[in-house]
Write a protein that holds these residues in place. Sequence first.
Motif, PDB file in Angstrom:
ATOM      1  N   ASN A 262       0.822  -1.219   0.000  1.00 36.54           N
ATOM      2  CA  ASN A 262       0.000   0.000   0.000  1.00 36.54           C
ATOM      3  C   ASN A 262       0.855   1.269   0.000  1.00 36.54           C
ATOM      4  O   ASN A 262       0.370   2.342  -0.377  1.00 36.54           O
ATOM      5  CB  ASN A 262      -0.934   0.049   1.207  1.00 36.54           C
ATOM      6  CG  ASN A 262      -2.115  -0.893   1.148  1.00 36.54           C
ATOM      7  OD1 ASN A 262      -2.655  -1.276   2.174  1.00 36.54           O
ATOM      8  ND2 ASN A 262      -2.533  -1.287  -0.038  1.00 36.54           N
ATOM      9  N   GLU A 263       2.105   1.173   0.407  1.00 38.43           N
ATOM     10  CA  GLU A 263       3.007   2.328   0.468  1.00 38.43           C
ATOM     11  C   GLU A 263       3.707   2.595  -0.872  1.00 38.43           C
ATOM     12  O   GLU A 263       4.437   3.573  -0.995  1.00 38.43           O
ATOM     13  CB  GLU A 263       4.072   2.096   1.544  1.00 38.43           C
ATOM     14  CG  GLU A 263       3.510   1.999   2.938  1.00 38.43           C
ATOM     15  CD  GLU A 263       4.548   1.570   3.971  1.00 38.43           C
ATOM     16  OE1 GLU A 263       5.761   1.479   3.636  1.00 38.43           O
ATOM     17  OE2 GLU A 263       4.142   1.324   5.115  1.00 38.43           O
ATOM     18  N   THR A 264       3.492   1.740  -1.865  1.00 40.21           N
ATOM     19  CA  THR A 264       4.149   1.897  -3.164  1.00 40.21           C
ATOM     20  C   THR A 264       3.674   3.187  -3.832  1.00 40.21           C
ATOM     21  O   THR A 264       2.472   3.445  -3.895  1.00 40.21           O
ATOM     22  CB  THR A 264       3.829   0.687  -4.063  1.00 40.21           C
ATOM     23  OG1 THR A 264       4.243  -0.501  -3.385  1.00 40.21           O
ATOM     24  CG2 THR A 264       4.543   0.787  -5.403  1.00 40.21           C
ATOM     25  N   PRO A 265       4.607   3.984  -4.345  1.00 42.75           N
ATOM     26  CA  PRO A 265       4.203   5.207  -5.058  1.00 42.75           C
ATOM     27  C   PRO A 265       3.374   4.869  -6.304  1.00 42.75           C
ATOM     28  O   PRO A 265       3.658   3.897  -7.002  1.00 42.75           O
ATOM     29  CB  PRO A 265       5.537   5.848  -5.454  1.00 42.75           C
ATOM     30  CG  PRO A 265       6.548   5.259  -4.519  1.00 42.75           C
ATOM     31  CD  PRO A 265       6.064   3.869  -4.224  1.00 42.75           C
ATOM     32  N   ASP A 266       2.374   5.679  -6.581  1.00 39.43           N
ATOM     33  CA  ASP A 266       1.458   5.408  -7.688  1.00 39.43           C
ATOM     34  C   ASP A 266       2.079   5.559  -9.073  1.00 39.43           C
ATOM     35  O   ASP A 266       1.491   5.126 -10.057  1.00 39.43           O
ATOM     36  CB  ASP A 266       0.194   6.260  -7.575  1.00 39.43           C
ATOM     37  CG  ASP A 266      -0.783   5.669  -6.574  1.00 39.43           C
ATOM     38  OD1 ASP A 266      -0.810   4.429  -6.424  1.00 39.43           O
ATOM     39  OD2 ASP A 266      -1.503   6.442  -5.928  1.00 39.43           O
ATOM     40  N   ASP A 267       3.278   6.143  -9.168  1.00 40.64           N
ATOM     41  CA  ASP A 267       3.906   6.215 -10.485  1.00 40.64           C
ATOM     42  C   ASP A 267       4.582   4.895 -10.860  1.00 40.64           C
ATOM     43  O   ASP A 267       5.065   4.739 -11.976  1.00 40.64           O
ATOM     44  CB  ASP A 267       4.889   7.384 -10.575  1.00 40.64           C
ATOM     45  CG  ASP A 267       6.041   7.277  -9.585  1.00 40.64           C
ATOM     46  OD1 ASP A 267       5.878   6.644  -8.526  1.00 40.64           O
ATOM     47  OD2 ASP A 267       7.108   7.838  -9.877  1.00 40.64           O
ATOM     48  N   LEU A 268       4.579   3.916  -9.943  1.00 43.01           N
ATOM     49  CA  LEU A 268       5.137   2.596 -10.223  1.00 43.01           C
ATOM     50  C   LEU A 268       4.009   1.645 -10.582  1.00 43.01           C
ATOM     51  O   LEU A 268       2.974   1.612  -9.919  1.00 43.01           O
ATOM     52  CB  LEU A 268       5.908   2.065  -9.016  1.00 43.01           C
ATOM     53  CG  LEU A 268       7.043   2.963  -8.523  1.00 43.01           C
ATOM     54  CD1 LEU A 268       7.749   2.303  -7.350  1.00 43.01           C
ATOM     55  CD2 LEU A 268       8.013   3.298  -9.631  1.00 43.01           C
TER      56      LEU A 268
END
Length: 172
Positions: A98-104
């Motif tokens: 859930n902490e993954t940046p949305d640009d990935l």
Amino acid sequence: MSVAESRRIVVFRHAKADWPQVPDHERPLAERGRKDAAEAGRRLTDTGISFDLALCSTAVRTRETWKLAVQEFPQRPKTVYEERIYEASPGELIAVLNETPDDLRDVLLIGHNPGAQGLTEVLAGSAEGDVRERMAGRGFPTAAFAVLSFDGPWKSLEPGAATLRDYWAPAD
């Protein structure tokens, strides 16, 4: 990239570990594990997924698995060694994702059982073809991986939100 775009998570269990007289976190790969890790790397390359990020447990066997597997990749993704993956429950693994940046878009998580299998089962609200049956028949042996996809931002990833797209184990 729009946050509604499809994202992929590959859950990858470390390869076969040896059992020397060391703390569990420090266990290295066995000879078979080294061979299976390289084969898993080739199979991960065959998926055609270009990973944006690899999240790897800090345990010796997961780091060794990743080191051998990534040598087969055309391009090494950014790698984060995450201590929270070691001995994590499916819920704890979802919190890390859930902490993954949305640009990935595409993330590889290299971890342990029972967390790896549990995460895959919890996330997979649906499955393509016979993938769920193949996985159920084999469990989640060492060096196995599952490919899941879901739509939306990483913070929206929750139980049942993904589709199980593919599964591979060394016996395949």
